[in-house]
Motif scaffolding. Structure first.
Motif, PDB file in Angstrom:
ATOM      1  N   ALA A 260       0.840  -1.207   0.000  1.00 46.49           N
ATOM      2  CA  ALA A 260       0.000   0.000   0.000  1.00 46.49           C
ATOM      3  C   ALA A 260       0.871   1.251   0.000  1.00 46.49           C
ATOM      4  O   ALA A 260       0.581   2.222  -0.710  1.00 46.49           O
ATOM      5  N   GLY A 261       1.937   1.241   0.780  1.00 52.10           N
ATOM      6  CA  GLY A 261       2.858   2.376   0.805  1.00 52.10           C
ATOM      7  C   GLY A 261       3.536   2.588  -0.533  1.00 52.10           C
ATOM      8  O   GLY A 261       3.673   3.728  -1.007  1.00 52.10           O
ATOM      9  N   VAL A 262       3.953   1.503  -1.172  1.00 56.16           N
ATOM     10  CA  VAL A 262       4.587   1.602  -2.492  1.00 56.16           C
ATOM     11  C   VAL A 262       3.607   2.183  -3.502  1.00 56.16           C
ATOM     12  O   VAL A 262       3.950   3.076  -4.278  1.00 56.16           O
ATOM     13  N   MET A 263       2.379   1.693  -3.470  1.00 56.70           N
ATOM     14  CA  MET A 263       1.364   2.184  -4.404  1.00 56.70           C
ATOM     15  C   MET A 263       1.092   3.669  -4.187  1.00 56.70           C
ATOM     16  O   MET A 263       1.032   4.444  -5.145  1.00 56.70           O
ATOM     17  N   LEU A 264       0.953   4.071  -2.932  1.00 60.43           N
ATOM     18  CA  LEU A 264       0.697   5.470  -2.619  1.00 60.43           C
ATOM     19  C   LEU A 264       1.860   6.361  -3.044  1.00 60.43           C
ATOM     20  O   LEU A 264       1.653   7.415  -3.670  1.00 60.43           O
ATOM     21  N   LEU A 265       3.080   5.943  -2.740  1.00 61.33           N
ATOM     22  CA  LEU A 265       4.252   6.731  -3.142  1.00 61.33           C
ATOM     23  C   LEU A 265       4.375   6.832  -4.662  1.00 61.33           C
ATOM     24  O   LEU A 265       4.696   7.898  -5.195  1.00 61.33           O
ATOM     25  N   CYS A 266       4.129   5.722  -5.345  1.00 63.92           N
ATOM     26  CA  CYS A 266       4.186   5.749  -6.813  1.00 63.92           C
ATOM     27  C   CYS A 266       3.136   6.700  -7.371  1.00 63.92           C
ATOM     28  O   CYS A 266       3.416   7.469  -8.289  1.00 63.92           O
ATOM     29  N   TRP A 267       1.930   6.636  -6.828  1.00 65.68           N
ATOM     30  CA  TRP A 267       0.854   7.474  -7.348  1.00 65.68           C
ATOM     31  C   TRP A 267       1.144   8.952  -7.115  1.00 65.68           C
ATOM     32  O   TRP A 267       1.093   9.763  -8.034  1.00 65.68           O
ATOM     33  N   LEU A 268       1.468   9.306  -5.881  1.00 61.13           N
ATOM     34  CA  LEU A 268       1.740  10.710  -5.576  1.00 61.13           C
ATOM     35  C   LEU A 268       2.983  11.212  -6.292  1.00 61.13           C
ATOM     36  O   LEU A 268       2.996  12.316  -6.850  1.00 61.13           O
ATOM     37  N   GLY A 269       4.031  10.397  -6.294  1.00 60.09           N
ATOM     38  CA  GLY A 269       5.262  10.781  -6.983  1.00 60.09           C
ATOM     39  C   GLY A 269       5.058  10.944  -8.473  1.00 60.09           C
ATOM     40  O   GLY A 269       5.584  11.869  -9.096  1.00 60.09           O
ATOM     41  N   SER A 270       4.286  10.060  -9.051  1.00 58.51           N
ATOM     42  CA  SER A 270       4.020  10.117 -10.488  1.00 58.51           C
ATOM     43  C   SER A 270       3.228  11.360 -10.862  1.00 58.51           C
ATOM     44  O   SER A 270       3.512  12.015 -11.871  1.00 58.51           O
ATOM     45  N   VAL A 271       2.221  11.699 -10.053  1.00 58.12           N
ATOM     46  CA  VAL A 271       1.409  12.890 -10.330  1.00 58.12           C
ATOM     47  C   VAL A 271       2.279  14.142 -10.273  1.00 58.12           C
ATOM     48  O   VAL A 271       2.262  14.969 -11.185  1.00 58.12           O
ATOM     49  N   LEU A 272       3.054  14.267  -9.213  1.00 60.70           N
ATOM     50  CA  LEU A 272       3.915  15.434  -9.065  1.00 60.70           C
ATOM     51  C   LEU A 272       4.967  15.498 -10.163  1.00 60.70           C
ATOM     52  O   LEU A 272       5.184  16.547 -10.779  1.00 60.70           O
ATOM     53  N   ASP A 273       5.604  14.362 -10.433  1.00 58.15           N
ATOM     54  CA  ASP A 273       6.641  14.326 -11.460  1.00 58.15           C
ATOM     55  C   ASP A 273       6.074  14.627 -12.845  1.00 58.15           C
ATOM     56  O   ASP A 273       6.696  15.347 -13.632  1.00 58.15           O
ATOM     57  N   ALA A 274       4.899  14.089 -13.161  1.00 63.21           N
ATOM     58  CA  ALA A 274       4.290  14.342 -14.473  1.00 63.21           C
ATOM     59  C   ALA A 274       3.992  15.819 -14.660  1.00 63.21           C
ATOM     60  O   ALA A 274       4.242  16.390 -15.726  1.00 63.21           O
ATOM     61  N   TRP A 275       3.478  16.439 -13.616  1.00 59.73           N
ATOM     62  CA  TRP A 275       3.161  17.870 -13.699  1.00 59.73           C
ATOM     63  C   TRP A 275       4.430  18.704 -13.864  1.00 59.73           C
ATOM     64  O   TRP A 275       4.494  19.579 -14.736  1.00 59.73           O
ATOM     65  N   LEU A 276       5.443  18.419 -13.039  1.00 60.40           N
ATOM     66  CA  LEU A 276       6.700  19.173 -13.136  1.00 60.40           C
ATOM     67  C   LEU A 276       7.402  18.914 -14.462  1.00 60.40           C
ATOM     68  O   LEU A 276       7.950  19.841 -15.074  1.00 60.40           O
ATOM     69  N   LEU A 277       7.396  17.689 -14.925  1.00 57.93           N
ATOM     70  CA  LEU A 277       8.016  17.345 -16.203  1.00 57.93           C
ATOM     71  C   LEU A 277       7.302  18.050 -17.350  1.00 57.93           C
ATOM     72  O   LEU A 277       7.944  18.605 -18.245  1.00 57.93           O
ATOM     73  N   GLY A 278       5.981  18.051 -17.329  1.00 61.54           N
ATOM     74  CA  GLY A 278       5.216  18.736 -18.369  1.00 61.54           C
ATOM     75  C   GLY A 278       5.492  20.232 -18.389  1.00 61.54           C
ATOM     76  O   GLY A 278       5.658  20.829 -19.455  1.00 61.54           O
ATOM     77  N   ARG A 279       5.567  20.838 -17.220  1.00 67.63           N
ATOM     78  CA  ARG A 279       5.880  22.280 -17.140  1.00 67.63           C
ATOM     79  C   ARG A 279       7.285  22.564 -17.644  1.00 67.63           C
ATOM     80  O   ARG A 279       7.514  23.531 -18.360  1.00 67.63           O
ATOM     81  N   SER A 280       8.227  21.703 -17.278  1.00 67.39           N
ATOM     82  CA  SER A 280       9.612  21.871 -17.727  1.00 67.39           C
ATOM     83  C   SER A 280       9.719  21.747 -19.239  1.00 67.39           C
ATOM     84  O   SER A 280      10.425  22.525 -19.890  1.00 67.39           O
ATOM     85  N   MET A 281       9.018  20.775 -19.792  1.00 68.64           N
ATOM     86  CA  MET A 281       9.054  20.589 -21.249  1.00 68.64           C
ATOM     87  C   MET A 281       8.401  21.767 -21.962  1.00 68.64           C
ATOM     88  O   MET A 281       8.888  22.209 -23.009  1.00 68.64           O
ATOM     89  N   ALA A 282       7.327  22.315 -21.387  1.00 69.32           N
ATOM     90  CA  ALA A 282       6.669  23.478 -21.991  1.00 69.32           C
ATOM     91  C   ALA A 282       7.586  24.693 -21.931  1.00 69.32           C
ATOM     92  O   ALA A 282       7.671  25.466 -22.897  1.00 69.32           O
ATOM     93  N   ARG A 283       8.274  24.867 -20.825  1.00 65.56           N
ATOM     94  CA  ARG A 283       9.193  25.997 -20.668  1.00 65.56           C
ATOM     95  C   ARG A 283      10.355  25.872 -21.669  1.00 65.56           C
ATOM     96  O   ARG A 283      10.734  26.856 -22.301  1.00 65.56           O
ATOM     97  N   THR A 284      10.880  24.675 -21.839  1.00 67.38           N
ATOM     98  CA  THR A 284      11.981  24.446 -22.785  1.00 67.38           C
ATOM     99  C   THR A 284      11.517  24.718 -24.214  1.00 67.38           C
ATOM    100  O   THR A 284      12.248  25.317 -25.007  1.00 67.38           O
ATOM    101  N   ALA A 285      10.304  24.275 -24.547  1.00 64.50           N
ATOM    102  CA  ALA A 285       9.771  24.504 -25.901  1.00 64.50           C
ATOM    103  C   ALA A 285       9.546  25.994 -26.144  1.00 64.50           C
ATOM    104  O   ALA A 285       9.792  26.493 -27.250  1.00 64.50           O
ATOM    105  N   LYS A 286       9.109  26.695 -25.119  1.00 65.63           N
ATOM    106  CA  LYS A 286       8.876  28.136 -25.240  1.00 65.63           C
ATOM    107  C   LYS A 286      10.191  28.903 -25.459  1.00 65.63           C
ATOM    108  O   LYS A 286      10.263  29.818 -26.258  1.00 65.63           O
ATOM    109  N   GLU A 287      11.244  28.474 -24.762  1.00 65.50           N
ATOM    110  CA  GLU A 287      12.543  29.109 -24.898  1.00 65.50           C
ATOM    111  C   GLU A 287      13.172  28.818 -26.242  1.00 65.50           C
ATOM    112  O   GLU A 287      13.952  29.618 -26.754  1.00 65.50           O
ATOM    113  N   ALA A 288      12.872  27.667 -26.824  1.00 62.34           N
ATOM    114  CA  ALA A 288      13.435  27.294 -28.121  1.00 62.34           C
ATOM    115  C   ALA A 288      12.841  28.105 -29.261  1.00 62.34           C
ATOM    116  O   ALA A 288      13.430  28.205 -30.344  1.00 62.34           O
ATOM    117  N   ARG A 289      11.689  28.706 -29.037  1.00 64.98           N
ATOM    118  CA  ARG A 289      11.037  29.480 -30.098  1.00 64.98           C
ATOM    119  C   ARG A 289      11.672  30.784 -30.250  1.00 64.98           C
ATOM    120  O   ARG A 289      12.286  31.548 -30.170  1.00 64.98           O
TER     121      ARG A 289
END
Length: 118
Positions: free
Chosen positions: A89-118
């Motif tokens: 249960a702890g592994v599942m919870l950590l994976c879920w919360l970590g994945s949500v946070l990481d996906a959001w931060l990764l998406g923002r980082s990729m958007a920022r990088t794409a914006k700077e490349a323009r």
């Protein structure tokens, strides 16, 4: 819709790592998918074993087919969860919360990088 929001929703509502997979980070997605999948399989196996034992008791007559008694037995089994269930249960919870946070931060980082490349 912003890619970071889509990635966040995929990881939060579908399965841990789905947002990273959507963003094209397959190896990073596996860091969340594999442990969450192992934990989910363990949960499923334990639930099936428990249900099978209870069905056998009902069929033998050792447990009356009374929904209230069956619910009480399920509650008792939940209180006696093994330490491995708690770890899973702890592994599942950590994976879920970590994945949500990481996906959001990764998406923002990729958007920022794409914006700077323009």
């Amino acid at each position: 819709m912003d890619r970071s929001v889509v990635a966040l929703l995929l990881s939060g509502l579908v399965f841990p790592g789905a947002g990273q997979y959507y963003l094209g980070r397959r190896a990073r997605a596996c860091l969340f998918i594999v442990p969450a999948l192992v934990a989910a399989v363990y949960f499923f196996k334990q639930a099936m074993d428990s249900a099978s034992l209870m069905v056998d008791e009902v069929l033998r007559g050792a447990l009356p087919a009374d929904p209230v008694l069956i619910a009480e037995r399920l509650h008792q089994q939940g209180e006696m969860a093994s330490p491995l269930m708690n770890i899973a249960a702890g592994v599942m919870l950590l994976c879920w919360l970590g994945s949500v946070l990481d996906a959001w931060l990764l998406g923002r980082s990729m958007a920022r990088t794409a914006k700077e490349a323009r």
